[in-house]
Design a protein around this motif. Structure first.
Motif, PDB file in Angstrom:
ATOM      1  N   GLY A 251      49.004 -45.248  63.547  1.00  0.00           N
ATOM      2  CA  GLY A 251      49.407 -46.088  62.418  1.00  0.00           C
ATOM      3  C   GLY A 251      48.361 -46.265  61.339  1.00  0.00           C
ATOM      4  O   GLY A 251      48.009 -47.394  60.970  1.00  0.00           O
ATOM      5  N   PHE A 252      47.876 -45.174  60.800  1.00  0.00           N
ATOM      6  CA  PHE A 252      46.930 -45.264  59.691  1.00  0.00           C
ATOM      7  C   PHE A 252      47.569 -46.019  58.521  1.00  0.00           C
ATOM      8  O   PHE A 252      48.673 -45.700  58.090  1.00  0.00           O
ATOM      9  CB  PHE A 252      46.490 -43.870  59.238  1.00  0.00           C
ATOM     10  N   GLY A 253      46.863 -47.030  58.046  1.00  0.00           N
ATOM     11  CA  GLY A 253      47.364 -47.812  56.912  1.00  0.00           C
ATOM     12  C   GLY A 253      48.228 -48.990  57.291  1.00  0.00           C
ATOM     13  O   GLY A 253      48.604 -49.787  56.424  1.00  0.00           O
ATOM     14  N   PHE A 254      48.526 -49.145  58.563  1.00  0.00           N
ATOM     15  CA  PHE A 254      49.389 -50.231  59.016  1.00  0.00           C
ATOM     16  C   PHE A 254      48.554 -51.279  59.749  1.00  0.00           C
ATOM     17  O   PHE A 254      48.057 -51.022  60.846  1.00  0.00           O
ATOM     18  CB  PHE A 254      50.491 -49.693  59.937  1.00  0.00           C
ATOM     19  N   ALA A 255      48.401 -52.442  59.131  1.00  0.00           N
ATOM     20  CA  ALA A 255      47.595 -53.525  59.700  1.00  0.00           C
ATOM     21  C   ALA A 255      46.161 -53.070  59.947  1.00  0.00           C
ATOM     22  O   ALA A 255      45.550 -53.411  60.961  1.00  0.00           O
ATOM     23  CB  ALA A 255      48.227 -54.079  60.974  1.00  0.00           C
ATOM     24  N   LYS A 256      45.629 -52.306  59.003  1.00  0.00           N
ATOM     25  CA  LYS A 256      44.257 -51.824  59.106  1.00  0.00           C
ATOM     26  C   LYS A 256      43.641 -51.774  57.712  1.00  0.00           C
ATOM     27  O   LYS A 256      44.291 -51.354  56.757  1.00  0.00           O
ATOM     28  CB  LYS A 256      44.218 -50.429  59.751  1.00  0.00           C
ATOM     29  N   THR A 257      42.386 -52.176  57.616  1.00  0.00           N
ATOM     30  CA  THR A 257      41.661 -52.066  56.360  1.00  0.00           C
ATOM     31  C   THR A 257      41.259 -50.616  56.119  1.00  0.00           C
ATOM     32  O   THR A 257      41.354 -49.771  57.016  1.00  0.00           O
ATOM     33  CB  THR A 257      40.395 -52.936  56.382  1.00  0.00           C
ATOM     34  N   LEU A 258      40.788 -50.349  54.935  1.00  0.00           N
ATOM     35  CA  LEU A 258      40.334 -48.990  54.620  1.00  0.00           C
ATOM     36  C   LEU A 258      39.238 -48.564  55.596  1.00  0.00           C
ATOM     37  O   LEU A 258      39.268 -47.451  56.131  1.00  0.00           O
ATOM     38  CB  LEU A 258      39.833 -48.928  53.174  1.00  0.00           C
ATOM     39  N   GLU A 259      38.274 -49.459  55.841  1.00  0.00           N
ATOM     40  CA  GLU A 259      37.182 -49.125  56.751  1.00  0.00           C
ATOM     41  C   GLU A 259      37.693 -48.890  58.176  1.00  0.00           C
ATOM     42  O   GLU A 259      37.217 -47.987  58.886  1.00  0.00           O
ATOM     43  CB  GLU A 259      36.141 -50.245  56.746  1.00  0.00           C
TER      44      GLU A 259
ATOM     45  N   SER B  81      46.521 -44.522  50.867  1.00  0.00           N
ATOM     46  CA  SER B  81      45.531 -45.195  50.026  1.00  0.00           C
ATOM     47  C   SER B  81      44.122 -45.066  50.574  1.00  0.00           C
ATOM     48  O   SER B  81      43.155 -45.154  49.811  1.00  0.00           O
ATOM     49  CB  SER B  81      45.896 -46.669  49.863  1.00  0.00           C
ATOM     50  N   MET B  82      43.976 -44.861  51.882  1.00  0.00           N
ATOM     51  CA  MET B  82      42.634 -44.661  52.423  1.00  0.00           C
ATOM     52  C   MET B  82      41.975 -43.422  51.822  1.00  0.00           C
ATOM     53  O   MET B  82      40.736 -43.326  51.800  1.00  0.00           O
ATOM     54  CB  MET B  82      42.670 -44.544  53.951  1.00  0.00           C
ATOM     55  N   ILE B  83      42.777 -42.507  51.317  1.00  0.00           N
ATOM     56  CA  ILE B  83      42.262 -41.312  50.650  1.00  0.00           C
ATOM     57  C   ILE B  83      42.049 -41.585  49.172  1.00  0.00           C
ATOM     58  O   ILE B  83      40.942 -41.458  48.643  1.00  0.00           O
ATOM     59  CB  ILE B  83      43.224 -40.117  50.840  1.00  0.00           C
ATOM     60  N   TYR B  84      43.126 -41.981  48.487  1.00  0.00           N
ATOM     61  CA  TYR B  84      42.997 -42.042  47.026  1.00  0.00           C
ATOM     62  C   TYR B  84      42.178 -43.227  46.531  1.00  0.00           C
ATOM     63  O   TYR B  84      41.549 -43.146  45.474  1.00  0.00           O
ATOM     64  CB  TYR B  84      44.365 -41.956  46.340  1.00  0.00           C
ATOM     65  N   LYS B  85      42.123 -44.308  47.304  1.00  0.00           N
ATOM     66  CA  LYS B  85      41.246 -45.412  46.893  1.00  0.00           C
ATOM     67  C   LYS B  85      39.785 -45.041  47.084  1.00  0.00           C
ATOM     68  O   LYS B  85      38.936 -45.384  46.263  1.00  0.00           O
ATOM     69  CB  LYS B  85      41.585 -46.674  47.672  1.00  0.00           C
ATOM     70  N   THR B  86      39.498 -44.319  48.157  1.00  0.00           N
ATOM     71  CA  THR B  86      38.130 -43.860  48.395  1.00  0.00           C
ATOM     72  C   THR B  86      37.677 -42.900  47.304  1.00  0.00           C
ATOM     73  O   THR B  86      36.513 -42.943  46.864  1.00  0.00           O
ATOM     74  CB  THR B  86      38.034 -43.171  49.768  1.00  0.00           C
TER      75      THR B  86
END
Length: 274
Positions: free
Chosen positions: A187-195, A222-227
């Motif tokens: 669940g990448f991105g689900f109830a997890k911060t970017l870090e 978003s973990m990709i494009y925000k980084t």
């Protein structure tokens, strides 16, 4: 590892690619992109030709803060498309992205081959029984809360340990009902911060202890494009990089918007004999 889809044994010793078809107006990347039947069929045909083993069809956006959609609307959106795809491409192994047992059962009866539940059966008490009775593979994802509330539920004692414990409980519940083919999705991105997403990816090989196939959905998140300080539209290269890492760490299925590029990752990694 293998799974049985409608009597077809799928060997996951070579990783497979699952192509995404969202028919929601508000999905984070392709919401509203496929507005008519012709567009949807063209997209499905393209993904199948590019090598997708599965097509994942969703009619309820699970992006953060997504609006609630009634069961009736979800069914009205998804069922005609299930029938259309399977009429046009009858050999398609269609995965249904839903947390509602009625939607799952209706789509299975129409010919769907797998159920992909973001809540692992926790948002509908009838889901596990429905999957067990239907004898289809079940993809269970880790999430806390709902898409509306998940991003405020990111406190963990130990991120990976807590998620592994979650899966041990959900797998035990599923096995007790006779569900044979289980696939886990961290669940990448689900109830997890970017870090936390990057910590999860860094420790992804620990999920091999579960001894079930591992599905990874990193595509354009978003973990990709925000980084990278860009956008989902510009996140394909970053997606390929992280998909490659996921494959090296044991991913059995990549759930993606871009099948061709994901297949290239699989083919190249295969030559390294992981």
């Amino acid at each position: 590892m293998t799974i049985n889809c409608k009597g077809q044994i799928i060997d996951l010793s070579t990783p497979k690619v699952m192509g995404v078809l969202n028919i929601t107006p508000d999905s984070f990347y392709d919401g509203g992109k496929h507005k008519d039947e012709t567009s949807m069929l063209y997209h499905v045909e393209s993904m199948l030709k590019e090598g997708a083993a599965f097509i994942d069809l969703g009619a309820y956006s699970s992006r953060p803060n997504a609006d609630h959609v009634s069961e009736a609307i979800e069914l009205k959106r998804i069922l005609p498309i299930v029938k259309l795809i399977l009429k046009t491409f009858p050999d398609t192994l269609l995965s249904i992205d839903t947390f509602r047992s009625k939607v799952a059962k209706t789509c299975i009866d129409a010919g769907a081959a797998l159920i992909n539940d973001i809540s692992a059966g926790k948002l509908d008490d009838n889901m596990l029984n429905t999957v067990a009775d239907s004898k289809v593979p079940f993809i269970m994802m880790h999430m806390r809360g709902t898409p509306k509330t998940m991003q405020i539920q990111t406190n963990y004692n130990n991120l990976v340990k807590d998620i592994l414990f979650y899966f041990s409980e959900r797998i035990a519940a599923a096995r007790a009902l006779g569900i044979v083919d289980i696939i886990v999705d961290p669940g990448f991105g689900f109830a997890k911060t970017l870090e936390q997403n990057y910590q999860l990816l860094n420790e992804l090989e620990l999920f091999n202890i579960i001894e079930t196939p591992l599905l990874v959905g990193l595509s354009r998140k978003s973990m990709i494009y925000k980084t990278l300080n860009t956008s989902a539209k510009e996140a394909l290269n970053g997606t390929s990089v992280l998909n490659t890492i996921a494959l090296q760490k044991g991913a059995s299925i990549l759930r993606v918007h871009d099948v061709k590029e994901a297949m290239e990752c699989v083919k190249l990694i295969k030559l390294l004999n992981y």
